[in-house]
Design an enzyme around this catalytic site. Structure first.
Site, short mmCIF file in Angstrom:
data_model
loop_
_atom_site.label_atom_id
_atom_site.label_comp_id
_atom_site.label_asym_id
_atom_site.label_seq_id
_atom_site.Cartn_x
_atom_site.Cartn_y
_atom_site.Cartn_z
N HIS A 48 0.63 -1.23 0.16
CA HIS A 48 0.41 -0.34 0.14
C HIS A 48 1.07 1.35 -0.08
O HIS A 48 1.11 1.92 0.70
CB HIS A 48 -0.92 -0.30 1.15
N HIS A 50 1.22 5.49 -2.55
CA HIS A 50 0.70 6.16 -3.38
C HIS A 50 1.41 7.19 -3.95
O HIS A 50 3.09 7.18 -3.69
CB HIS A 50 -0.50 7.05 -2.06
N ARG A 140 -10.17 0.14 -6.23
CA ARG A 140 -10.12 0.24 -4.87
C ARG A 140 -11.60 1.43 -4.42
O ARG A 140 -12.43 2.20 -5.52
CB ARG A 140 -9.49 1.12 -4.28
N HIS A 194 -6.12 -0.62 5.88
CA HIS A 194 -5.63 0.00 6.83
C HIS A 194 -6.32 -0.63 8.33
O HIS A 194 -6.35 0.14 9.76
CB HIS A 194 -5.75 1.21 7.33
N ASP A 262 1.78 2.42 3.32
CA ASP A 262 1.52 3.75 3.06
C ASP A 262 2.19 4.96 2.56
O ASP A 262 1.29 5.91 2.65
CB ASP A 262 0.01 4.15 3.83
#
Length: 307
Positions: A48, A50, A140, A194, A262
């Site tokens: 995970h 970005h 997602r 999460h 993340d």
């Protein structure tokens, strides 16, 4: 400077110490300077993260506007620090259904990345095939930071099931409990971001955790051990309130868990970015058995994301 300190800094012991714990102060959007104590198994995956590019416009009403830019080159510095070469790039809510930043990252990854995109039901079958060839393996639905048409979730799940994609969901713990039956009926696997946002201080005694346990027992759900700082009230470095949640999930079913950094931690201000080495080292506490860590860091994501 004392003679003792000067002697240490120029001694073989100091050089060995520096070689063992090199500094990585130049990793963007990550605090700390040391490598993690945990050495990830070869082939491990950060499930995970970005990418952001200020040239890509944000959709109206975007809640998370920082960082403006977080490139693959930035992230590779974190990969070097953590010792993890594979990644799963997730389109953030900022870009709506514009997945161009993610696709650019996939193309530049050299085959070491998979993608989770944001789509609506207007996407064509031809486009789904092109996304699959590019390395996309999931869709997602972010119910926490953007407006989502849940009817699209069922429609798209039916269409991408033949591609062996999954549906990924991020939502509040309370909303997850309300959605449970709907998610369980999807034909695809379901990935929960999460740790399901289990509320604190209730933790493992909350109805949300009971929902997660049922979903794990159902055999089609996966849970990401990520974003520990989002729901923790005790905070770094130990995140002691969330630790029992992670440990219990590992006890329930380590074959259905994934780990993610993340990065670049969009929910956290630049002045309080977490230490990604600490986040990875939590796995030694959450999953004390090396076999479980191997499953979570490598075997499970290799299977789910088709590496």
């Amino acid at each position: 400077m004392s003679l003792t300190r000067r002697h240490f800094l120029h001694s073989g012991a100091a050089l060995a110490f520096a070689a063992t714990f090199p500094a990585f102060a130049n990793v963007p959007y990550s605090s700390g300077e040391k490598k993690p104590q945990l050495i990830p198994p070869p082939g491990s995956v950060d499930c995970h993260m970005h990418l952001y590019d200020s040239r890509c416009p944000a959709v109206p009403g975007t809640k998370l506007m920082n960082p403006a830019n977080a490139s693959l080159e930035d992230y590779r510095k974190l990969q070097q620090r953590l010792g993890i070469n594979r990644m799963v790039i997730v389109t953030p809510s900022r870009y709506g259904t514009d997945n161009s930043v993610l696709l650019n990252g996939l193309a530049a990854s050299g085959g070491n990345a998979r993608g989770v995109v944001v789509l609506d039901s207007s996407v064509s079958d031809d486009e789904l095939q092109k996304l699959h060839q590019a390395g996309v393996r999931g869709i997602r639905f972010n119910l926490r930071y953007s407006a989502v048409n849940l009817d699209d979730m069922e429609k798209l799940a039916a269409r991408v099931n033949p591609l062996n994609w999954h549906i990924q969901v991020v939502t509040s713990g309370k909303h997850l409990t309300e959605l449970e039956s709907r998610l369980q009926k999807l034909p695809t696997p379901v990935v929960i971001d999460h740790m399901g946002h289990v509320p604190q201080p209730e933790g493992i005694t909350s109805p949300v955790f009971t929902t997660l346990q049922r979903m794990l027992d159902g055999g089609k759900s996966w849970i990401k051990l990520s974003g520990v700082y989002i729901d923790s009230l005790t905070g770094a470095p130990g995140y002691k309130d969330v630790t029992p949640v992670a440990q219990k999930l590992v006890q329930i079913n380590p074959e259905r868990l994934l780990w993610g950094s993340d990065w670049p931690h969009p929910t956290e201000p630049d002045s309080h970015k977490p230490d990604d080495a600490v986040l990875l080292d939590l796995m030694q506490v959450w999953a004390p058995e090396s076999r479980d860590r191997q499953r979570i860091l490598r075997d499970n994501p290799v299977k789910l994301y088709d590496f």
